[in-house]
Motif scaffolding. Structure first.
Motif, PDB file in Angstrom:
ATOM      1  N   ALA A 179       9.157   9.528  -4.236  1.00 21.84           N
ATOM      2  CA  ALA A 179       8.233   8.589  -4.241  1.00 21.84           C
ATOM      3  C   ALA A 179       7.458   8.629  -5.212  1.00 21.84           C
ATOM      4  O   ALA A 179       6.889   9.438  -6.030  1.00 21.84           O
ATOM      5  CB  ALA A 179       7.286   8.918  -2.774  1.00 21.84           C
ATOM      6  N   PHE A 180       7.419   7.189  -5.768  1.00 20.07           N
ATOM      7  CA  PHE A 180       6.593   6.822  -6.740  1.00 20.07           C
ATOM      8  C   PHE A 180       5.627   5.660  -6.044  1.00 20.07           C
ATOM      9  O   PHE A 180       6.134   4.716  -5.589  1.00 20.07           O
ATOM     10  CB  PHE A 180       7.278   6.191  -7.973  1.00 20.07           C
ATOM     11  N   THR A 181       4.154   5.942  -6.344  1.00 23.32           N
ATOM     12  CA  THR A 181       3.287   5.172  -5.432  1.00 23.32           C
ATOM     13  C   THR A 181       2.450   4.100  -6.038  1.00 23.32           C
ATOM     14  O   THR A 181       2.184   4.315  -7.129  1.00 23.32           O
ATOM     15  CB  THR A 181       2.510   6.064  -4.470  1.00 23.32           C
ATOM     16  N   LEU A 182       2.055   3.020  -5.250  1.00 24.59           N
ATOM     17  CA  LEU A 182       1.157   2.126  -5.649  1.00 24.59           C
ATOM     18  C   LEU A 182       0.273   2.070  -4.522  1.00 24.59           C
ATOM     19  O   LEU A 182       0.518   1.625  -3.235  1.00 24.59           O
ATOM     20  CB  LEU A 182       1.886   0.591  -6.071  1.00 24.59           C
ATOM     21  N   ARG A 183      -0.973   1.768  -4.747  1.00 26.31           N
ATOM     22  CA  ARG A 183      -2.030   1.685  -3.576  1.00 26.31           C
ATOM     23  C   ARG A 183      -2.970   0.371  -4.132  1.00 26.31           C
ATOM     24  O   ARG A 183      -3.462   0.202  -5.034  1.00 26.31           O
ATOM     25  CB  ARG A 183      -3.164   2.957  -3.686  1.00 26.31           C
ATOM     26  N   TYR A 184      -3.146  -0.401  -3.101  1.00 29.44           N
ATOM     27  CA  TYR A 184      -3.773  -1.260  -2.812  1.00 29.44           C
ATOM     28  C   TYR A 184      -5.284  -1.192  -2.146  1.00 29.44           C
ATOM     29  O   TYR A 184      -5.138  -0.160  -1.276  1.00 29.44           O
ATOM     30  CB  TYR A 184      -3.315  -2.517  -2.018  1.00 29.44           C
TER      31      TYR A 184
ATOM     32  N   VAL B 111       6.696   2.960  -3.149  1.00 32.09           N
ATOM     33  CA  VAL B 111       5.996   3.064  -1.927  1.00 32.09           C
ATOM     34  C   VAL B 111       4.689   2.563  -1.921  1.00 32.09           C
ATOM     35  O   VAL B 111       3.725   3.242  -2.755  1.00 32.09           O
ATOM     36  CB  VAL B 111       5.973   4.401  -1.442  1.00 32.09           C
ATOM     37  N   ILE B 112       4.450   1.532  -1.276  1.00 30.72           N
ATOM     38  CA  ILE B 112       3.316   0.641  -1.452  1.00 30.72           C
ATOM     39  C   ILE B 112       2.256   0.926  -0.255  1.00 30.72           C
ATOM     40  O   ILE B 112       2.779   0.571   0.803  1.00 30.72           O
ATOM     41  CB  ILE B 112       3.560  -0.468  -1.813  1.00 30.72           C
ATOM     42  N   ASP B 113       0.980   1.187  -0.702  1.00 28.31           N
ATOM     43  CA  ASP B 113      -0.075   1.357   0.500  1.00 28.31           C
ATOM     44  C   ASP B 113      -0.664   0.012   0.644  1.00 28.31           C
ATOM     45  O   ASP B 113      -1.493  -0.351  -0.226  1.00 28.31           O
ATOM     46  CB  ASP B 113      -0.899   2.527   0.079  1.00 28.31           C
TER      47      ASP B 113
ATOM     48  N   HIS C  42      -5.083  -8.157  -1.411  1.00 31.80           N
ATOM     49  CA  HIS C  42      -4.923  -6.814  -1.737  1.00 31.80           C
ATOM     50  C   HIS C  42      -5.379  -6.892  -3.341  1.00 31.80           C
ATOM     51  O   HIS C  42      -4.887  -7.666  -4.107  1.00 31.80           O
ATOM     52  CB  HIS C  42      -3.544  -6.446  -1.844  1.00 31.80           C
ATOM     53  N   GLN C  43      -6.019  -5.837  -3.683  1.00 29.47           N
ATOM     54  CA  GLN C  43      -6.221  -5.632  -5.141  1.00 29.47           C
ATOM     55  C   GLN C  43      -5.674  -4.308  -5.496  1.00 29.47           C
ATOM     56  O   GLN C  43      -5.904  -3.076  -5.171  1.00 29.47           O
ATOM     57  CB  GLN C  43      -7.792  -5.304  -5.273  1.00 29.47           C
ATOM     58  N   ALA C  44      -4.715  -4.329  -6.245  1.00 26.17           N
ATOM     59  CA  ALA C  44      -3.939  -3.244  -6.734  1.00 26.17           C
ATOM     60  C   ALA C  44      -4.883  -2.209  -7.656  1.00 26.17           C
ATOM     61  O   ALA C  44      -5.674  -2.745  -8.629  1.00 26.17           O
ATOM     62  CB  ALA C  44      -2.476  -3.648  -7.801  1.00 26.17           C
ATOM     63  N   ILE C  45      -5.023  -0.782  -7.284  1.00 29.38           N
ATOM     64  CA  ILE C  45      -5.899  -0.146  -7.833  1.00 29.38           C
ATOM     65  C   ILE C  45      -5.492   1.359  -8.444  1.00 29.38           C
ATOM     66  O   ILE C  45      -5.940   1.659  -9.327  1.00 29.38           O
ATOM     67  CB  ILE C  45      -6.957   0.129  -6.792  1.00 29.38           C
ATOM     68  N   ASP C  46      -4.105   1.515  -7.803  1.00 32.20           N
ATOM     69  CA  ASP C  46      -3.899   3.286  -8.367  1.00 32.20           C
ATOM     70  C   ASP C  46      -2.381   3.310  -8.378  1.00 32.20           C
ATOM     71  O   ASP C  46      -1.681   2.554  -7.537  1.00 32.20           O
ATOM     72  CB  ASP C  46      -4.476   4.306  -7.454  1.00 32.20           C
ATOM     73  N   ILE C  47      -1.854   3.991  -9.265  1.00 31.66           N
ATOM     74  CA  ILE C  47      -0.432   4.182  -9.307  1.00 31.66           C
ATOM     75  C   ILE C  47      -0.194   5.612  -9.337  1.00 31.66           C
ATOM     76  O   ILE C  47      -0.686   6.460  -9.997  1.00 31.66           O
ATOM     77  CB  ILE C  47       0.166   3.619 -10.830  1.00 31.66           C
TER      78      ILE C  47
END
Length: 239
Positions: free
Chosen positions: A51-56, A90-92, A151-156
């Protein structure tokens, strides 16, 4: 640098997510199934990768205009460009498919860069195009509006929740036609080994059941004779 062993990756490609979930349940892990995500392109093969993640987060209108994409450090764009080869993005998206988490261009870029797949608990746009791509892609449902709408992309590459499931960077993500399972990184080798053995036994059971045998004492193998017959079957079939 990947910590997922080549042999573990190959083993996980041979087993179903259902079998993996049973192996995880045996270890007391009951929330490793990403809820309400569905495969877009079933021809693209089994998905296995770290998993490499992206959080909105919910978008704030004054900070989420189209101009944000001019920033080369924009988290959504940057995540696509730095997601390691062999990893799963993997996107939240907060389980909100009303605006797209990504579209076919970004997913094509991931594919060309060697990513193993992409998962969101939101939606993707351009799904007719994604259906033709060779990279596994999972989402809740199609969604045409740009992610900026909500959605606002905020963390990687931080711990996230995706479909009510905790996902930590480096967890092993496995997807098939049923959906997506999350294996804690430190368990990946053992789970893969156990799942292969479980699959072999279930293949034996399936053959026996089709031939008329009762599942009682066979599945699970509570009768000693079942294990005797299984050993003979393995010798006979070379499994």
């Amino acid at each position: 640098m990947t910590n997922l062993k080549v042999e573990t990756r190959e083993k996980l490609k041979l087993v179903s997510t259902a079998t993996l979930m049973t192996a995880l349940y045996k270890r007391g892990l009951r929330n490793q199934w990403i809820q309400d995500v569905h495969r877009i392109n079933k021809h693209s093969g089994t998905m296995v990768g770290e998993a490499f993640t992206l959080r909105y987060m919910p978008a704030r209108e004054d900070l989420n205009q189209l101009e944000v994409f001019r920033d080369r450090e924009h988290p959504q764009r940057k995540a696509v460009e730095i997601c390691p080869s062999g990893a799963v993005l993997v996107i939240d998206s907060r389980k909100d498919p009303r605006a797209a988490s990504a579209g076919s261009i970004l997913i094509s870029r991931l594919m060309v860069r060697g990513a193993a797949g992409i998962v969101t608990d939101g939606g993707f746009r351009d799904t007719p195009e994604i259906e033709k791509l060779g990279i596994p892609a999972y989402h809740n449902r199609p969604s045409a509006p740009t992610n900026l709408t909500l959605h606002q992309a905020i963390d990687i590459n931080v711990p996230i929740g995706c479909g009510d499931t905790p996902v930590f960077p480096g967890d092993v993500i496995v997807g098939d036609d049923e959906g997506v399972a999350v294996i804690p990184a430190h368990l990946a080798d053992d789970i893969a080994e156990e799942a292969v053995e479980m699959t072999t036994y279930e293949d034996f059971v399936t053959e026996e059941v089709i031939n008329g045998r009762s599942i009682l004492g066979l599945y699970p193998a509570t009768d000693e004779q079942s294990l005797v017959d299984y050993k003979a079957w393995r010798q006979r079939t070379g499994r």
